[in-house]
Write a protein that holds these residues in place. Structure first.
Motif, short mmCIF file in Angstrom:
data_model
loop_
_atom_site.label_atom_id
_atom_site.label_comp_id
_atom_site.label_asym_id
_atom_site.label_seq_id
_atom_site.Cartn_x
_atom_site.Cartn_y
_atom_site.Cartn_z
N PRO A 190 15.99 -52.20 32.97
CA PRO A 190 15.56 -51.40 31.81
C PRO A 190 16.61 -51.34 30.70
O PRO A 190 16.26 -51.30 29.52
CB PRO A 190 15.31 -50.01 32.40
CG PRO A 190 15.03 -50.26 33.84
CD PRO A 190 15.86 -51.44 34.23
N LEU A 191 17.87 -51.36 31.05
CA LEU A 191 18.93 -51.35 30.04
C LEU A 191 18.90 -52.64 29.22
O LEU A 191 19.08 -52.61 28.01
CB LEU A 191 20.29 -51.17 30.72
CG LEU A 191 21.49 -51.02 29.82
CD1 LEU A 191 21.31 -49.86 28.83
CD2 LEU A 191 22.74 -50.82 30.64
N ALA A 195 16.25 -54.44 28.59
CA ALA A 195 15.09 -54.34 27.70
C ALA A 195 15.44 -53.48 26.49
O ALA A 195 15.07 -53.81 25.36
CB ALA A 195 13.90 -53.75 28.46
N GLN A 196 16.16 -52.40 26.72
CA GLN A 196 16.56 -51.53 25.61
C GLN A 196 17.51 -52.27 24.66
O GLN A 196 17.38 -52.18 23.44
CB GLN A 196 17.23 -50.28 26.17
CG GLN A 196 17.62 -49.29 25.10
CD GLN A 196 18.28 -48.05 25.67
OE1 GLN A 196 18.59 -47.97 26.85
NE2 GLN A 196 18.51 -47.08 24.81
N LEU A 197 18.45 -53.02 25.21
CA LEU A 197 19.41 -53.75 24.38
C LEU A 197 18.76 -54.90 23.62
O LEU A 197 19.18 -55.23 22.51
CB LEU A 197 20.58 -54.25 25.23
CG LEU A 197 21.54 -53.15 25.68
CD1 LEU A 197 22.42 -53.65 26.82
CD2 LEU A 197 22.38 -52.67 24.51
N LEU A 251 16.07 -54.83 22.17
CA LEU A 251 15.46 -54.24 20.97
C LEU A 251 16.48 -53.95 19.88
O LEU A 251 16.11 -53.71 18.74
CB LEU A 251 14.71 -52.95 21.33
CG LEU A 251 13.54 -53.12 22.30
CD1 LEU A 251 12.97 -51.76 22.67
CD2 LEU A 251 12.47 -54.01 21.70
N CYS A 252 17.76 -53.96 20.23
CA CYS A 252 18.82 -53.69 19.25
C CYS A 252 18.96 -54.88 18.31
O CYS A 252 19.07 -56.01 18.75
CB CYS A 252 20.14 -53.43 19.97
SG CYS A 252 20.14 -51.93 20.97
N VAL A 266 24.07 -47.54 22.13
CA VAL A 266 23.63 -47.53 23.52
C VAL A 266 24.84 -47.53 24.46
O VAL A 266 24.92 -46.72 25.39
CB VAL A 266 22.73 -48.75 23.82
CG1 VAL A 266 22.45 -48.88 25.31
CG2 VAL A 266 21.44 -48.67 23.03
N ASN A 285 23.36 -59.91 24.50
CA ASN A 285 22.70 -58.70 24.98
C ASN A 285 22.65 -58.66 26.50
O ASN A 285 22.69 -57.59 27.10
CB ASN A 285 21.30 -58.56 24.39
CG ASN A 285 21.34 -58.05 22.97
OD1 ASN A 285 22.41 -57.82 22.40
ND2 ASN A 285 20.18 -57.88 22.36
N GLN A 339 17.54 -44.49 34.99
CA GLN A 339 17.04 -43.53 34.02
C GLN A 339 17.75 -42.18 34.20
O GLN A 339 18.15 -41.56 33.23
CB GLN A 339 15.53 -43.34 34.17
CG GLN A 339 14.72 -44.53 33.75
CD GLN A 339 14.50 -44.59 32.25
OE1 GLN A 339 14.92 -43.71 31.51
NE2 GLN A 339 13.83 -45.62 31.80
N TYR A 395 21.29 -42.42 32.92
CA TYR A 395 21.42 -42.69 31.49
C TYR A 395 21.19 -41.46 30.64
O TYR A 395 21.38 -41.47 29.45
CB TYR A 395 20.48 -43.84 31.09
CG TYR A 395 20.66 -44.27 29.67
CD1 TYR A 395 21.85 -44.85 29.26
CD2 TYR A 395 19.67 -44.07 28.73
CE1 TYR A 395 22.02 -45.24 27.95
CE2 TYR A 395 19.83 -44.46 27.42
CZ TYR A 395 21.01 -45.05 27.04
OH TYR A 395 21.20 -45.43 25.75
#
Length: 191
Positions: free
Chosen positions: A37-38, A40-42, A44-45, A54, A102, A187, A190
């Protein structure tokens, strides 16, 4: 006359090398960075500042003792900027479905997440990250030269080695932790 590889064959070679590094990371850490998940979040950066935001959050959580020790934060900005530039160089010549930098940032984040619960990891991680920062600063000279297939190959190899270092460090820290699913608890950590 030497054979210069075509851009398409170079691109597939870079992808194969990086994918092999991801497989090695997974074998050592039992974590899949591309589906974490991290990661996936990165993905998007869209800027170094977004990535810094982040990772700074993770660093703050890691330094939960509130010691005010800025050494862990100090390496972050130059490292993110240099890796982001490396990734841009690779991205301009290689059609990858993910940003190599990333993935490295996700590896750094995963290491911070798992190390957060290991008391002895603070000084060790500061040392690892400071050494990475010095290494990357020495490599900034690559950014002053126009991108070539050879330079891109060197950058890919550097990123592969960094991923290997993160895998070893993450594996070592995980071996000191009680058996908890990192993927399931990321999660919670974080927050």
């Amino acid at each position: 006359m030497s054979h210069i590889p075509s851009t398409a064959s170079s691109s597939s070679n870079f992808l194969a090398v990086f994918n092999a590094a991801l497989e090695t990371y997974e074998k050592k850490t039992k974590s899949k960075l591309l589906t974490h998940p991290l990661a996936a979040q990165l993905q998007l950066c869209d800027s170094p500042d977004a990535i810094l935001s982040v990772l700074q959050h993770l660093v703050q959580q890691f330094d939960q003792r509130g010691s005010g020790d800025s050494r862990l934060r100090d390496w972050l900005n130059p490292t993110v900027n240099i890796l982001y530039t490396f990734s841009a160089v690779i991205g301009s010549g290689v059609a990858l479905i993910y940003s190599p930098a990333n993935v490295i940032f996700a590896g750094i984040g995963v290491l911070l997440l798992v190390a957060k619960d290991v008391d002895a990891s603070h000084e060790t991680l500061i040392d690892i990250f400071k050494r990475m920062e010095h290494f990357f600063k020495r490599l900034e000279s690559y950014m002053a030269v126009s991108s070539t297939t050879g330079m891109t190959q060197v950058i890919v190899e550097i990123l592969v080695e960094v991923l290997g270092i993160l895998a070893i460090a993450t594996k070592e820290v995980k071996e000191r932790l009680p058996k908890v699913s990192e993927e399931a608890s990321w999660q919670e950590r974080y927050r």
